[in-house]
Write an enzyme that holds these catalytic residues in place. Structure first.
Site, PDB file in Angstrom:
ATOM      1  N   CYS A  35      31.625 -10.413   0.653  1.00  0.00           N
ATOM      2  CA  CYS A  35      31.956 -10.046  -0.726  1.00  0.00           C
ATOM      3  C   CYS A  35      32.144  -8.526  -0.869  1.00  0.00           C
ATOM      4  O   CYS A  35      33.132  -7.995  -0.379  1.00  0.00           O
ATOM      5  CB  CYS A  35      30.914 -10.592  -1.694  1.00  0.00           C
ATOM      6  SG  CYS A  35      31.480 -10.594  -3.416  1.00  0.00           S
ATOM      7  N   HIS A  86      30.768 -16.387  -0.300  1.00  0.00           N
ATOM      8  CA  HIS A  86      29.339 -16.216   0.004  1.00  0.00           C
ATOM      9  C   HIS A  86      28.820 -17.351   0.895  1.00  0.00           C
ATOM     10  O   HIS A  86      28.263 -18.340   0.406  1.00  0.00           O
ATOM     11  CB  HIS A  86      28.538 -16.142  -1.294  1.00  0.00           C
ATOM     12  CG  HIS A  86      28.658 -14.833  -1.985  1.00  0.00           C
ATOM     13  ND1 HIS A  86      27.752 -13.809  -1.825  1.00  0.00           N
ATOM     14  CD2 HIS A  86      29.608 -14.358  -2.829  1.00  0.00           C
ATOM     15  CE1 HIS A  86      28.119 -12.760  -2.544  1.00  0.00           C
ATOM     16  NE2 HIS A  86      29.246 -13.072  -3.158  1.00  0.00           N
ATOM     17  N   GLU A 122      26.227 -17.382   2.689  1.00  0.00           N
ATOM     18  CA  GLU A 122      24.755 -17.483   2.647  1.00  0.00           C
ATOM     19  C   GLU A 122      24.311 -18.526   1.627  1.00  0.00           C
ATOM     20  O   GLU A 122      23.209 -19.086   1.750  1.00  0.00           O
ATOM     21  CB  GLU A 122      24.120 -16.118   2.354  1.00  0.00           C
ATOM     22  CG  GLU A 122      24.155 -15.637   0.920  1.00  0.00           C
ATOM     23  CD  GLU A 122      25.500 -15.051   0.495  1.00  0.00           C
ATOM     24  OE1 GLU A 122      25.581 -14.544  -0.637  1.00  0.00           O
ATOM     25  OE2 GLU A 122      26.462 -15.095   1.292  1.00  0.00           O
TER      26      GLU A 122
END
Length: 235
Positions: free
Chosen positions: A110, A212, A214
């Site tokens: 990001c 993202h 994660e």
């Protein structure tokens, strides 16, 4: 066998009454699940400390966060850019410079995607809705962190394409995007509106994604392989 140590750059959470160093749990878990040891790096006003942290780590993860000050790519801010942190910018740039100099792998997510592009001479769209006609929604609800909302088409022959596949669906939490690509980098994934969603430079051992992983890795295990690339490529 010694596990690789991965530096994760923390950000400063600011409110009226408290200032804390923060990093989302997903980044830490992603490194652990990939077989690495996360090392949290707090940002201060003194980027000369970066060399000390670089001595401790084998690879660098540049995470999401606030907007990058437009002065670093030669522009004044548009009205939609209203929260920046120059200390964070300077720290990111110095850690990236040192990691590149020492040939340590870097993974940007990001803001990390965007700051890596700026660090190597690229520029940004400061605000997608007002600067990219016909753009899709790139800023979904923060309550839907692990929900895919738009498609990304990948270059099958790229490193990222081989990790994730030709077409993927991702989450999206950004109002800025890469505009002019830094020299030596290649865009390897795009959204339907042409916004860059993945970028890499194998000469510099760098991978970047705009979404993202994660958060996505909580439901879709393949996204952990992005963190595994970082851990596995540490010397």
């Amino acid at each position: 066998m010694k596990k690789p140590r991965i530096g994760l750059i923390c950000f400063v959470f600011q409110s009226i009454s408290v200032r804390n160093y923060m990093i989302q749990k997903g980044y830490v878990k992603g490194i652990i699940d990939a077989g690495g040891i996360p090392v949290l790096i707090p940002v201060t006003e003194d980027p000369s400390r970066c060399a000390e942290y670089m001595d401790m780590i084998d690879g660098l993860l540049v995470p999401g966060g606030e907007d990058i000050a437009p002065e670093y790519y030669g522009e004044d801010p548009v009205p939609q850019v209203n929260y920046i942190n120059r200390d964070k910018d300077r720290y990111d740039f110095e850690l990236i410079r040192l990691a590149r100099e020492q040939k340590k792998p870097i993974f940007g997510i990001c803001r990390g995607f965007q700051v890596l592009n700026v660090a190597f001479g690229g520029s940004l769209y400061q605000d997608i809705p007002s600067q990219v006609p016909g753009s899709i929604c790139h800023s979904q609800s923060q309550d839907l962190r692990n929900v895919p909302t738009h498609k990304v088409t990948m270059d099958e022959n790229s490193v990222l394409g081989k990790i994730l596949g030709k077409e993927i669906y991702t989450n999206s939490f950004h109002h800025q995007a890469v505009k002019d690509i830094a020299r030596g980098f290649t865009v390897t994934g795009t959204a339907a509106d042409g916004i860059a969603e993945a970028m890499e430079c194998m000469d510099k051992k760098i991978l970047c994604v705009q979404f993202h992983p994660e958060n996505m890795a909580q439901r879709f295990g393949d996204f952990v392989n992005l963190f595994r690339w970082l851990v596995d490529n540490c010397q």
